[in-house]
Design an enzyme around this catalytic site. Structure first.
Site, PDB file in Angstrom:
ATOM      1  N   ARG A   1       0.849  -1.203   0.000  1.00 25.37           N
ATOM      2  CA  ARG A   1       0.000   0.000   0.000  1.00 25.37           C
ATOM      3  C   ARG A   1       0.874   1.239   0.000  1.00 25.37           C
ATOM      4  O   ARG A   1       0.932   1.995   0.965  1.00 25.37           O
ATOM      5  CB  ARG A   1      -0.966  -0.071   1.170  1.00 25.37           C
ATOM      6  CG  ARG A   1      -2.004  -1.135   0.868  1.00 25.37           C
ATOM      7  CD  ARG A   1      -3.051  -1.243   1.895  1.00 25.37           C
ATOM      8  NE  ARG A   1      -4.363  -1.106   1.293  1.00 25.37           N
ATOM      9  CZ  ARG A   1      -5.494  -1.289   1.943  1.00 25.37           C
ATOM     10  NH1 ARG A   1      -5.477  -1.597   3.204  1.00 25.37           N
ATOM     11  NH2 ARG A   1      -6.643  -1.151   1.340  1.00 25.37           N
TER      12      ARG A   1
ATOM     13  N   GLN B   1      -1.239   2.824  -5.742  1.00 26.24           N
ATOM     14  CA  GLN B   1      -2.644   3.161  -5.439  1.00 26.24           C
ATOM     15  C   GLN B   1      -3.611   2.782  -6.564  1.00 26.24           C
ATOM     16  O   GLN B   1      -4.718   2.339  -6.313  1.00 26.24           O
ATOM     17  CB  GLN B   1      -2.784   4.642  -5.098  1.00 26.24           C
ATOM     18  CG  GLN B   1      -2.554   4.875  -3.609  1.00 26.24           C
ATOM     19  CD  GLN B   1      -2.676   6.327  -3.201  1.00 26.24           C
ATOM     20  OE1 GLN B   1      -3.019   7.184  -4.009  1.00 26.24           O
ATOM     21  NE2 GLN B   1      -2.374   6.600  -1.950  1.00 26.24           N
TER      22      GLN B   1
ATOM     23  N   ASP C   1      -4.679  -0.797  -6.270  1.00 24.36           N
ATOM     24  CA  ASP C   1      -5.093  -1.244  -4.937  1.00 24.36           C
ATOM     25  C   ASP C   1      -6.540  -1.750  -4.940  1.00 24.36           C
ATOM     26  O   ASP C   1      -7.491  -1.029  -4.684  1.00 24.36           O
ATOM     27  CB  ASP C   1      -4.917  -0.079  -3.946  1.00 24.36           C
ATOM     28  CG  ASP C   1      -5.122  -0.500  -2.513  1.00 24.36           C
ATOM     29  OD1 ASP C   1      -5.633  -1.619  -2.288  1.00 24.36           O
ATOM     30  OD2 ASP C   1      -4.791   0.282  -1.620  1.00 24.36           O
TER      31      ASP C   1
ATOM     32  N   SER D   1      -8.586  -1.415  -1.684  1.00 28.08           N
ATOM     33  CA  SER D   1      -9.202  -0.098  -1.471  1.00 28.08           C
ATOM     34  C   SER D   1     -10.402   0.110  -2.386  1.00 28.08           C
ATOM     35  O   SER D   1     -11.445   0.579  -1.943  1.00 28.08           O
ATOM     36  CB  SER D   1      -8.197   1.025  -1.720  1.00 28.08           C
ATOM     37  OG  SER D   1      -7.265   1.052  -0.675  1.00 28.08           O
TER      38      SER D   1
ATOM     39  N   TYR E   1      -1.746   0.077   9.611  1.00 29.30           N
ATOM     40  CA  TYR E   1      -2.863  -0.758  10.072  1.00 29.30           C
ATOM     41  C   TYR E   1      -2.969  -0.737  11.595  1.00 29.30           C
ATOM     42  O   TYR E   1      -2.032  -0.348  12.298  1.00 29.30           O
ATOM     43  CB  TYR E   1      -2.655  -2.209   9.612  1.00 29.30           C
ATOM     44  CG  TYR E   1      -2.865  -2.406   8.144  1.00 29.30           C
ATOM     45  CD1 TYR E   1      -4.137  -2.415   7.603  1.00 29.30           C
ATOM     46  CD2 TYR E   1      -1.788  -2.590   7.288  1.00 29.30           C
ATOM     47  CE1 TYR E   1      -4.334  -2.609   6.245  1.00 29.30           C
ATOM     48  CE2 TYR E   1      -1.971  -2.783   5.930  1.00 29.30           C
ATOM     49  CZ  TYR E   1      -3.250  -2.790   5.414  1.00 29.30           C
ATOM     50  OH  TYR E   1      -3.441  -2.976   4.071  1.00 29.30           O
TER      51      TYR E   1
HETATM   52  P1  NAD Z   1      -8.623  -2.471   7.676  1.00 22.83           P
HETATM   53  O1  NAD Z   1      -9.676  -2.975   6.755  1.00 22.83           O
HETATM   54  O2  NAD Z   1      -7.519  -3.384   8.081  1.00 22.83           O
HETATM   55  O3  NAD Z   1      -9.329  -1.985   9.060  1.00 22.83           O
HETATM   56  C1  NAD Z   1     -10.431  -1.133   9.081  1.00 22.83           C
HETATM   57  C2  NAD Z   1     -10.326  -0.207  10.252  1.00 22.83           C
HETATM   58  O4  NAD Z   1     -10.608  -0.896  11.483  1.00 22.83           O
HETATM   59  C3  NAD Z   1      -8.968   0.451  10.456  1.00 22.83           C
HETATM   60  O5  NAD Z   1      -9.109   1.851  10.370  1.00 22.83           O
HETATM   61  C4  NAD Z   1      -8.553   0.012  11.845  1.00 22.83           C
HETATM   62  O6  NAD Z   1      -7.794   0.991  12.532  1.00 22.83           O
HETATM   63  C5  NAD Z   1      -9.895  -0.221  12.496  1.00 22.83           C
HETATM   64  N1  NAD Z   1      -9.888  -1.020  13.746  1.00 22.83           N
HETATM   65  C6  NAD Z   1      -9.157  -2.116  14.057  1.00 22.83           C
HETATM   66  N2  NAD Z   1      -9.420  -2.520  15.321  1.00 22.83           N
HETATM   67  C7  NAD Z   1     -10.355  -1.680  15.823  1.00 22.83           C
HETATM   68  C8  NAD Z   1     -11.037  -1.594  17.062  1.00 22.83           C
HETATM   69  N3  NAD Z   1     -10.802  -2.439  18.075  1.00 22.83           N
HETATM   70  N4  NAD Z   1     -11.932  -0.577  17.230  1.00 22.83           N
HETATM   71  C9  NAD Z   1     -12.175   0.313  16.228  1.00 22.83           C
HETATM   72  N5  NAD Z   1     -11.564   0.273  15.036  1.00 22.83           N
HETATM   73  C10 NAD Z   1     -10.658  -0.710  14.823  1.00 22.83           C
HETATM   74  O7  NAD Z   1      -8.026  -1.113   7.152  1.00 22.83           O
HETATM   75  P2  NAD Z   1      -7.976  -0.486   5.690  1.00 22.83           P
HETATM   76  O8  NAD Z   1      -9.290   0.032   5.331  1.00 22.83           O
HETATM   77  O9  NAD Z   1      -7.378  -1.468   4.784  1.00 22.83           O
HETATM   78  O10 NAD Z   1      -6.985   0.757   5.914  1.00 22.83           O
HETATM   79  C11 NAD Z   1      -5.956   0.759   6.902  1.00 22.83           C
HETATM   80  C12 NAD Z   1      -5.082   1.966   6.787  1.00 22.83           C
HETATM   81  O11 NAD Z   1      -4.326   1.913   5.583  1.00 22.83           O
HETATM   82  C13 NAD Z   1      -5.832   3.271   6.763  1.00 22.83           C
HETATM   83  O12 NAD Z   1      -5.055   4.197   7.456  1.00 22.83           O
HETATM   84  C14 NAD Z   1      -5.850   3.642   5.323  1.00 22.83           C
HETATM   85  O13 NAD Z   1      -5.980   5.033   5.112  1.00 22.83           O
HETATM   86  C15 NAD Z   1      -4.490   3.150   4.897  1.00 22.83           C
HETATM   87  N6  NAD Z   1      -4.427   2.905   3.458  1.00 22.83           N
HETATM   88  C16 NAD Z   1      -3.358   3.394   2.742  1.00 22.83           C
HETATM   89  C17 NAD Z   1      -3.303   3.188   1.376  1.00 22.83           C
HETATM   90  C18 NAD Z   1      -2.172   3.715   0.530  1.00 22.83           C
HETATM   91  O14 NAD Z   1      -1.377   4.462   0.992  1.00 22.83           O
HETATM   92  N7  NAD Z   1      -2.083   3.284  -0.701  1.00 22.83           N
HETATM   93  C19 NAD Z   1      -4.285   2.456   0.734  1.00 22.83           C
HETATM   94  C20 NAD Z   1      -5.346   1.952   1.497  1.00 22.83           C
HETATM   95  C21 NAD Z   1      -5.387   2.167   2.868  1.00 22.83           C
END
Ligand code: NAD
Length: 370
Positions: A121, A126, A129, A132, A227
């Site tokens: 990521r 992006q 991805d 996403s 994460y």
């Molecule tokens: P994910 O699907 O793994 O998790 C979803 C959300 O659940 C996360 O925000 C996590 O913090 C939250 N979570 C975990 N345990 C929890 C709890 N006990 N209570 C409440 N919330 C909880 O995450 P995702 O959607 O794949 O994204 C994770 C991170 O990666 C985010 O910061 C996102 O912005 C980032 N991201 C970056 C890129 C990139 O740079 N290319 C792309 C996608 C996502």
């Protein structure tokens, strides 16, 4: 190079890995595109639209025996994998950790397999991805489904007969899906709040107009890759107390909290659900990994004292034409770095390609040999 897509065979799967727009781009670049007859039907892409975009409609046998690069949504059956052409390539959501035996069979035919879940990521990746793009649409769909199940208005309405209160929507877990759920619920006029364990989520929520609550803890839960880490029992108890009063007042809860490689955290226990008003809706998007709600059931809608808890494992298929479109564009962006534009040879030395490789020419990637 022959690049192909099959009809997806997993129950409930409506997406297709190549949409007509992407087929056209590949044909314009000098490739032949083979599409299995009917592959796009469930997403409303007819054979005719593929033919108009320059693709050839072929039988399963033709595709499997002639294709150089097979694009898929899910890993195909053993039989299809067995019949793939020697030294061909397969790219899609291969779910490699759960499909290790199937993937091991690819080495007999010197096949290269790339799993889109493994793409790093990083900013440069992006456009590829898939996690996403699909999570984004699922977050949208979760709120649309909740809205259609909810018997009251989402938006505030002021009428001569009185005012209708807006729905209160609470989003638990503010990753990609959760952020889109917030944005969608806001657009529909709901009053939206959210929670997460990563501090960075607070600003993102507030910028979308949602209020944010989280446990006051000195350690941030975000790991180096962005994460969430698994929280301690003490933290979980604080979180349960923090949200228990809040949950009682909510009309719709969207659960989307996940921890990579682990079961989803339980955020709504039986008591929390029972404290909600009849007519409330919980959409448990984390159901594939056990769910965030203790009472949700995979593939079912459970009624608890008038509260509907939806464990839909296939939200993405409720928006399959758009999901296919973005998925196919993600794959196209991946092919752009995999195929050398001049020689049309495959180049395996890019960081993104190496990270997403499950096998290269039949050799299992190191991540699966340890
Ligand atoms: P994910 O699907 O793994 O998790 C979803 C959300 O659940 C996360 O925000 C996590 O913090 C939250 N979570 C975990 N345990 C929890 C709890 N006990 N209570 C409440 N919330 C909880 O995450 P995702 O959607 O794949 O994204 C994770 C991170 O990666 C985010 O910061 C996102 O912005 C980032 N991201 C970056 C890129 C990139 O740079 N290319 C792309 C996608 C996502």
């Amino acid at each position: 190079m022959i690049i192909s897509a099959l009809k997806e065979r997993r129950d409930g799967e409506k997406r297709v890995a190549i949409v007509p727009d992407v087929a056209k781009k590949l044909v314009n670049e000098g490739h032949q595109v083979f599409i299995e007859s009917g592959a796009g039907d469930k997403s409303f892409f007819s054979d005719k639209t593929y033919i108009e975009s320059g693709a050839d409609i072929k039988s399963l046998d033709d595709i499997v025996s002639k294709t150089d690069i097979l694009l898929v949504v899910d890993l195909p059956s053993d039989e299809i994998l067995y019949n793939l052409k020697d030294s061909s390539n397969i790219i899609g959501l291969l779910n490699p950790y759960d499909n290790q035996n199937k993937i091991a069979s690819l080495k007999n035919k010197s096949i290269s397999a790339f799993s889109m879940e493994l793409i790093p990521r990083i900013t440069r990746a992006q456009s590829m991805d898939v996690l996403s793009s699909q999570a984004n649409l699922s977050g949208y769909r979760a709120v649309i489904n909740a809205t259609s199940l909810y018997s009251k208005s989402m938006a505030m309405m002021m009428t001569a007969a009185g005012t209708v209160a807006p729905a209160k929507v609470f989003v638990m877990g503010v990753g990609v899906a959760g952020l889109q759920a917030i944005a969608t619920a806001k657009r529909l006029g709901a009053v939206v709040s959210a929670t997460d364990v990563r501090r960075a989520a607070a600003e993102q929520c507030e910028s979308l107009g949602a209020s944010f609550i989280m446990v006051d803890d000195e350690n941030d839960a975000e790991d180096d890759s962005g994460y969430a880490k698994e929280m301690s029992n003490e933290y979980k108890e604080k979180q349960r107390q923090l949200i228990s009063d809040h949950v009682k007042q909510q009309d719709i809860i969207i659960c989307s909290a996940l921890i990579p490689g682990k079961q989803a955290p339980t955020l709504l226990d039986d008591n929390a659900v029972k404290s909600m008003k009849p007519g409330s809706i919980i959409i448990d998007m984390a159901i594939e990994r056990g769910g965030n709600c203790s009472l949700s059931k995979s593939g079912e809608t459970v009624d608890v004292n008038g509260v509907s808890i939806v464990g839909d494992v296939s939200l993405i298929n409720g928006i399959s034409p758009d999901a296919s479109n973005l998925f196919s564009k993600n794959l196209y962006a991946f092919l752009d770095i995999l195929i050398d534009k001049e020689t049309k040879d495959l180049v395996f030395d890019d960081e993104i390609i190496k990270d997403s490789a499950v096998t290269i020419k039949g050799q299992l990637s190191e991540k699966f040999t340890n």
